[in-house]
Each structure stands twice: as C-alpha cells, then as structure tokens.
Enzyme design. Structure first.
Site, PDB file in Angstrom:
ATOM      1  N   LEU A  13       0.805  -1.678  -0.103  1.00  0.00           N
ATOM      2  CA  LEU A  13       0.225   0.307  -0.056  1.00  0.00           C
ATOM      3  C   LEU A  13       0.681   1.445   0.183  1.00  0.00           C
ATOM      4  O   LEU A  13       0.589   2.313   0.124  1.00  0.00           O
ATOM      5  CB  LEU A  13      -0.733   0.435   1.381  1.00  0.00           C
ATOM      6  N   VAL A  62      10.143   0.997  -0.096  1.00  0.00           N
ATOM      7  CA  VAL A  62      10.484  -0.318  -0.682  1.00  0.00           C
ATOM      8  C   VAL A  62       9.926  -1.687  -0.447  1.00  0.00           C
ATOM      9  O   VAL A  62       9.411  -2.185  -1.088  1.00  0.00           O
ATOM     10  CB  VAL A  62      12.139   0.121  -0.795  1.00  0.00           C
ATOM     11  N   SER A  69       7.455  -2.032   1.579  1.00  0.00           N
ATOM     12  CA  SER A  69       6.025  -2.703   1.149  1.00  0.00           C
ATOM     13  C   SER A  69       6.053  -3.172  -0.049  1.00  0.00           C
ATOM     14  O   SER A  69       5.137  -3.861  -0.195  1.00  0.00           O
ATOM     15  CB  SER A  69       4.948  -0.985   1.560  1.00  0.00           C
ATOM     16  N   HIS A 127      -4.783   4.554   3.652  1.00  0.00           N
ATOM     17  CA  HIS A 127      -5.074   3.287   4.876  1.00  0.00           C
ATOM     18  C   HIS A 127      -4.375   4.239   6.027  1.00  0.00           C
ATOM     19  O   HIS A 127      -4.702   3.384   6.895  1.00  0.00           O
ATOM     20  CB  HIS A 127      -4.191   2.330   4.125  1.00  0.00           C
ATOM     21  N   GLU A 149       4.238  13.050   9.880  1.00  0.00           N
ATOM     22  CA  GLU A 149       3.855  11.255  10.394  1.00  0.00           C
ATOM     23  C   GLU A 149       4.377  11.492  11.770  1.00  0.00           C
ATOM     24  O   GLU A 149       5.071  10.316  12.269  1.00  0.00           O
ATOM     25  CB  GLU A 149       4.799  11.183   9.301  1.00  0.00           C
ATOM     26  N   HIS A 207      10.455   8.215   5.497  1.00  0.00           N
ATOM     27  CA  HIS A 207      10.307   9.355   6.941  1.00  0.00           C
ATOM     28  C   HIS A 207      12.043   9.841   7.495  1.00  0.00           C
ATOM     29  O   HIS A 207      12.578   8.542   7.473  1.00  0.00           O
ATOM     30  CB  HIS A 207       9.725   8.581   7.758  1.00  0.00           C
ATOM     31  N   CYS A 234      10.590   1.966  14.152  1.00  0.00           N
ATOM     32  CA  CYS A 234       8.406   2.610  13.835  1.00  0.00           C
ATOM     33  C   CYS A 234       7.969   2.248  14.661  1.00  0.00           C
ATOM     34  O   CYS A 234       6.528   2.154  14.580  1.00  0.00           O
ATOM     35  CB  CYS A 234       8.835   1.897  12.121  1.00  0.00           C
TER      36      CYS A 234
END
Ligand code: SUG
Length: 450
Positions: A21, A26, A28, A137, A174, A250, A373
């Site tokens: 999504l 990269v 994902s 999402h 973010e 990020h 993360c």
C-alpha cells in the site's frame, strides 16, 4: 525526581498483512501479496517489548486498531450488514477494501508527536496524533489513535491531547518518525528537531520528484505551536529530497537521536552544515555543560541502498539503566556485511554508544517497519509515570496475558482473501474487545461505541 524515556510499542493487530500500500516504501511494495503471519508478527513485537523491559527499561504498549474498518467502508458507500459490506467491497473495489484492512497502526512512531513537559509552555506532556494524510490506509488511523492515547495517558493534570492537524496533504504529518529530541537528561529541557520533506505553500523550494514527501514544514510548525515550543528549543530541518526518492520515506529511516547523540547518514539532510551548526548553537544555549555527539555515517561505509534495506538508522538508541547507550537493531543489519562491519566499528569509536542488540522483527520489516517504527518515545518524570494507565505498562504479568491473548485469537497465516471472511471480522472484534479489558482502555473502538 527520577526521569525516564519510555517506549510505547504498537501491538501488531490481527489483520497484519502485505498489501503493497505504501508507494515510496520499498519493502511494502516488494512484499505486496505475500502471505503474512499475524501471530508471529505480534509475538516478535512482544518479544522486543519484553526484552527491553527485562533490560530495566520502561516499556509500554499501545493497542492496535479495528480492521477491517467497516465504518470507513460504509462512508465510501458500501451498505447492508457488516458481512455484506465486506463482501461487496472486496468484490467491487478490492484496492479500497485492502486499504481498509491494514494493521499499519502497529508503527507507533507514526501515531503522534510527543513533547515532554520540560519543553512545553505549560509543563504538561503534549500529544498530537499524526494525520497520516499521504497514504489512504494510514489516514484512517488518527481518530482512534487519539482515543487510544487518551485512554493510555489518561490524566489531564499531566497530559495534554490535541486533535490531529487538518486532514489535507498541505498539513501532512507523520508524527514522531520525523521528530527527535536532544537533551542532557530526559527531564532537562531539550531541543526538538522537526524534519520535513517539502513546503506545501511554496513550490519553488526543493522537493523529491519520484516518491512523495509525506511531511510538510507547515505541519511541523503547527505541531510546535500546539505544543507551546519556542524558537530556542526547536530546529526545523529539511530531508534531502534525493534520499526520499531512494526510499527514505520517513526521516527515521536515515537518522535517529537520543540524549546528546545524533546518528545520521551523511546524505540525510539538506544544507547539512548550516543545520548542524544551528543544532550545536541551540543545544549549547540550553545545556551548556553537555557535550553533543554528531555521528555521521559516510556513504563510503554504508550506501543509501544498504541503509534502506537494513534499517541501520531505524534503530532505537536507548540509555540503559547502567547509563550506557545501546542500539536496538533489526537482524537485517547483522546479515548485511557493510552494515554489520559499521556497527562493529561504531561501538569502538569512543561515542556514548557501547552496545548493539539485534532483534528479529522481520514480519514488520517486510512492510518497511523497523524497531524504531514500532515504538513511540515518551519522556516522563516519576510523577508522570505514575499517572499513566497502569495496565499499559509491560511487566511479566502483562506480557504473559498478552502472549496468551495472541495465542488464543491470532491466525498464523493470513492471505488477502481471508480478510473478507465475515468470521475474521468477528474474530478480530472479539480479540480487541478482550484487549480493552486487559489494558483497561474503555470503549475506544467504533464497534464498541454503537
Ligand atoms: O507507513 N508501511 C508503513 C511503515 C511505517 C514505518 N514507520 C516509520 N518509518 N516510522 C508506512 O509506509 C505498509 C502496509 C502494506 O503495504 O500492507 C505500510 O503501511
């Protein structure tokens, strides 16, 4: 009074899956459609939480979100019973359906930006959930994130919760993934570094051309205003657009800070020299006796490609109770010769970082989420620690309860087709309902509020 930095890790949700999504991320895209193992993913996360708690760190947990997000599907025009909504969405608009099934709230570095009480205007810890507008999402997360944070940090004498920023890409935010803090001690006033990828209202400024810059300077400035920070304790710095275009979606994929250490890749920022001197100057004005360490990793030792593949910078730098700094790194760093050689050298360089601990978080890594993360950092003093919802702290009892809960409710194999199975929705809701009791959160989920 004692001062701590706690890590609040996101519990992986029952719908953990690989749907490809996140354009610009990269891992994902590379793992789109792979079969996932939610049980293993949740257990890998819990093992990291337990290991940090066992090291003597303050470790908390943040609840996942309800997925599939039936309410979002209803907002998009799917009607009937919950099962009919799932069935028709999966059939008529499979991409939309998959976006509404992501367990992406597990990456709590994107849950919110947090400013500790030593930095803010009113001496409270401030939280602003991230609006995550850049990815559909993820844009479904902020409202429930706000409720989960309010139920976790549930004492208004100590904690101030703001509404997420307006839901528009001009204020794309973010959260803590683009925010770090340098300080002498966690309870001392600190310097908050806000890293952004682009200017929303000035198109003449540099910006990436291939992949999106998710965070705008305007969003970062708004967060600093909301949290009552000032010019002396903030630095706004732009990410190098060229690295965003190579998969650094990020800033925490290319830089991480802890206390008096900033660990970053030489290509991480724009105007690196001027930004580092601003940091040096402002840090010295706040903490005149503390030595600041810039640990710059040269491209000659670690390429951007290796940094993105291994998540060398998506590591947690923590201060162990002994006072020593350690790096919590994913096992991918161990498996890559250049990165593993760099880490072996790093602990001998005479910087505060003395140890590296490796963790297997592969289920999360395959979606582009490393150890850093998975956690939201919150600096707290003793009184603030005591004001946190006690059930959200990780100790042996809670770890046992959460592991048993995962064993009971999670599948060890989930394919995209399983997500539209009405039995899966019932399974997930049953699990989350029980979780709200384990963590004493009250009714935070939409299905509990109808
Ligand atoms: O937003 N991946 C997340 C990874 C977030 C990592 N967070 C930090 N760097 N702090 C994202 O791109 C992938 C979901 C999928 O493809 O199924 C995803 O959302």
């Amino acid at each position: 009074m004692k001062q701590y930095e706690a890590n609040f890790d996101g519990l992986v949700g029952p719908s953990h899956n690989y749907a490809g999504l996140s354009f610009g991320n990269v891992a994902s895209l590379n793992n789109a459609n792979a079969v996932s193992n939610p049980k293993q993913a949740a257990k890998q996360g819990l093992a990291k939480m337990k290991a940090l708690a066992d090291m003597g760190m303050l470790q908390g947990v943040l609840a996942p979100q309800e997925r599939p997000d039936v309410n979002a599907l209803r907002r998009l025009g799917f009607t009937g019973s919950d099962s009919q909504v799932l069935e028709s969405a999966a059939k008529q608009a499979p991409e939309v359906f998959l976006n509404c099934c992501s367990a992406s709230s597990m990456w709590t570095a994107n849950a919110a930006t947090v400013s500790p009480s030593a930095d803010t205007c009113n001496g409270k810890i401030h939280f602003t959930p991230a609006n995550l507008t850049n990815k559909f999402h993820r844009s479904l997360e902020p409202e429930v994130t706000g409720r989960i944070l309010a139920a976790t940090f549930n004492n208004s004498d100590f904690f101030e919760h703001h509404l997420h920023l307006p839901e528009n890409d001009h204020f794309g935010d973010e959260g803590a993934a683009n925010h770090t803090r340098l300080c002498a001690g966690y309870g001392e006033p600190g310097l908050e570094l806000f890293t952004y990828g682009r200017y929303a209202f000035n198109s003449s400024k540099p910006a990436p051309t291939k992949f999106p810059a998710r965070q705008t300077i305007e969003a970062s400035q708004a967060i600093a205003r909301l949290h009552g920070l000032n010019e002396q304790n903030t630095v706004f710095m732009q990410q190098n657009p060229a690295v965003i275009d190579q998969g650094v979606f990020h800033n925490d994929v290319i830089a991480v800070g802890n206390r008096n250490v900033l660990f970053y890749h030489e290509q991480a920022f724009l105007d690196t020299q001027s930004v580092l001197s601003e940091i040096e100057q402002k840090f010295a004005a706040i903490n005149s006796n503390e030595q600041l360490h810039f640990i710059e990793v040269p491209t000659a030792k670690v390429s951007i490609n290796d940094a993105v593949k291994t998540y060398l910078f998506n590591t947690q730098i923590i201060n162990m109770p002994s006072g020593e700094m350690a790096i919590i790194a994913p096992t991918e760093c161990q498996e890559n010769p250049a990165v593993s050689a760099y880490l072996a050298e790093l602990v001998t360089l005479g910087t505060p970082i003395k140890k590296v601990h490796f963790f297997d978080v592969k289920q999360s890594m395959q979606n582009g989420g490393g150890p850093a993360c998975l956690r939201l950092r919150v600096a707290l003093n003793e009184r603030e620690v005591a004001a946190v919802n006690p059930n959200t702290w990780i100790n042996q009892g809670q770890i046992d309860r959460l592991n048993a809960w995962v064993d009971q409710h999670y599948r060890d194999r989930l394919s995209i087709a399983d997500l539209s199975d009405p039995a899966f929705l019932v399974e997930s809701r049953t699990a989350l309902d029980e979780l709200t009791q384990i963590l004493n959160l009250g009714s935070v989920y939409p299905f509990q509020r109808v």
